[in-house]
Design an enzyme around this catalytic site. Sequence first.
Site, mmCIF file in Angstrom:
data_model
loop_
_atom_site.group_PDB
_atom_site.id
_atom_site.type_symbol
_atom_site.label_atom_id
_atom_site.label_comp_id
_atom_site.label_asym_id
_atom_site.label_seq_id
_atom_site.Cartn_x
_atom_site.Cartn_y
_atom_site.Cartn_z
ATOM 1 N N ASN A 7 34.240 -15.637 5.538
ATOM 2 C CA ASN A 7 34.057 -14.243 5.951
ATOM 3 C C ASN A 7 33.668 -13.444 4.710
ATOM 4 O OD1 ASN A 7 34.201 -11.642 6.885
ATOM 5 N ND2 ASN A 7 36.284 -11.798 7.702
ATOM 6 N N ARG A 91 31.760 -15.690 9.928
ATOM 7 C CA ARG A 91 31.848 -14.456 10.699
ATOM 8 C C ARG A 91 30.597 -13.654 10.363
ATOM 9 N NH1 ARG A 91 33.464 -9.004 9.514
ATOM 10 N NH2 ARG A 91 34.136 -7.991 11.427
ATOM 11 N N HIS A 180 35.057 -6.461 16.694
ATOM 12 C CA HIS A 180 36.311 -7.237 16.803
ATOM 13 C C HIS A 180 36.174 -8.299 17.898
ATOM 14 C CE1 HIS A 180 38.832 -3.540 15.325
ATOM 15 N NE2 HIS A 180 38.548 -4.321 14.298
ATOM 16 N N ARG A 241 39.139 6.146 10.799
ATOM 17 C CA ARG A 241 38.036 6.543 11.681
ATOM 18 C C ARG A 241 38.534 7.432 12.804
ATOM 19 N NH1 ARG A 241 36.685 0.658 12.162
ATOM 20 N NH2 ARG A 241 35.343 0.132 10.397
ATOM 21 N N GLY A 334 49.743 -3.790 16.402
ATOM 22 C CA GLY A 334 50.059 -4.441 17.680
ATOM 23 C C GLY A 334 51.046 -5.585 17.541
ATOM 24 N N ASN A 336 53.234 -5.980 14.884
ATOM 25 C CA ASN A 336 54.438 -5.685 14.090
ATOM 26 C C ASN A 336 55.235 -4.469 14.509
ATOM 27 O OD1 ASN A 336 54.274 -7.745 11.927
ATOM 28 N ND2 ASN A 336 52.269 -6.788 11.610
ATOM 29 N N GLU A 385 41.313 -14.848 13.907
ATOM 30 C CA GLU A 385 39.852 -14.889 13.968
ATOM 31 C C GLU A 385 39.299 -16.140 13.289
ATOM 32 O OE1 GLU A 385 38.194 -10.612 13.590
ATOM 33 O OE2 GLU A 385 40.283 -10.502 12.996
#
Length: 398
Positions: A7, A91, A180, A241, A334, A336, A385
């Site tokens: 990646n 990726r 994603h 963002r 999500g 933790n 991933e």
Amino acid sequence: MKILVINCGSSSLKYQLISMEDESVIAKGLCERIGIDGSKLTHQPAGKDKVEIEKDMPTHQTAIELVMEALKHPDHGVIQNTDEISAIGHRVLHGGTTYSESVVVNDDVKRVIRECFDLGPLHNPANLMGIEACEAAMPGKANVAVWDTGFGMAMPEKAYMYAIPHEYYEKYGVRRYGFHGTSHMFVSGEAIKFGGLDPEKAKVIVCHLGNGASVSASIGGKCVDTSMGLTPLEGLIMGTRSGDVDPAVVQYICNKEGKDVNEVLNILNKKSGVLGMSGGVSSDFRDIEAAKSQGNHLAEVALEAFIYRVAKYIGAYTAAMNGVDAIAFTAGVGENDKASRKAICEYLGYLGVKIDDAANDVRGKMTVISAPDSRVKVMLIPTNEELAIARETKRLTE
Ligand code: ADP
């Protein structure tokens, strides 16, 4: 069979060598500051101490060569020679409208990655450099491109078309792509298996909540909608963002502050989200939670708005699919943050969602966190991933 997963970022290169027999990680690591002073490779062989190698890496090619040396090293290496690596999975951010399925890299694939430099200006050039560096370092080995936009390409036109003049789609490919994708594909697939759902018909919503955050809806593993758009800016409130805003906000700030569009877009990408909303506390959700618990009102609103936006997307995607069988949480927040998972699910009582507090008291482990009588199965599914890329690479090169 061993697969190397790469990646590449503009100045970084992450890698994992995965043994496909048991899907275990044999070694992983990170090259930082490629092309900048002070470059460093951190190499972690499984079951051994981490090593840090400080050496000049002027290009991605030198970085790959250093990774190969580390993998073959007599002390901290894990393979005897490069022939043990069957193939390399990469990726790649953007495949434009040409590629949705993972593909073995050839000249046409490289042409498309290059054509999409404008759509992924930070990532696609680096991804191509990574591929070319592997081709040079390991001639004759198959390189596979796994697209971050791939999963979203299954969306129907009504979901991916913007309501702007059609010529911009035809001329420049302006549409919603979604990002994603590898994570959404992996997590929705694992949720179907783990939840014992119908692989052909299951309606699954995946909430990938990290610094970057997005939601996807899929039926039988095929994406029907996802929250990021032409770029990763659209959708949820993220670390830095803004997610969805009225585009007129851009014009208004430009006029008031004497800035140009690029400057304001940079603000929406890098200085907004919970960082901006909290008045600059942090882009890290742990810091936002800490500030909230110390009574910082703006941090509290930022967190509430983040949760509220996720809940709204879940509602919208339930409508889009006319139902939902499972909701899966993944990525940093999500996996933790039980409080955020619970707060999001509290909006979903009307769907018959019931969280089991004891089951939800978990981190980073595949778990059903809803109560047995919950009408929708809610799960924590850790994303992976690299493994998803390795599986795709194996499938295409075996
Ligand atoms: P990315 O890959 O987009 O950089 P990650 O998926 O690694 O993001 O998620 C990073 C985010 O997860 C950070 O904002 C971090 O604060 C958050 N996170 C990690 N652990 C917790 C936790 N226990 N509670 C709340 N947030 C957490």
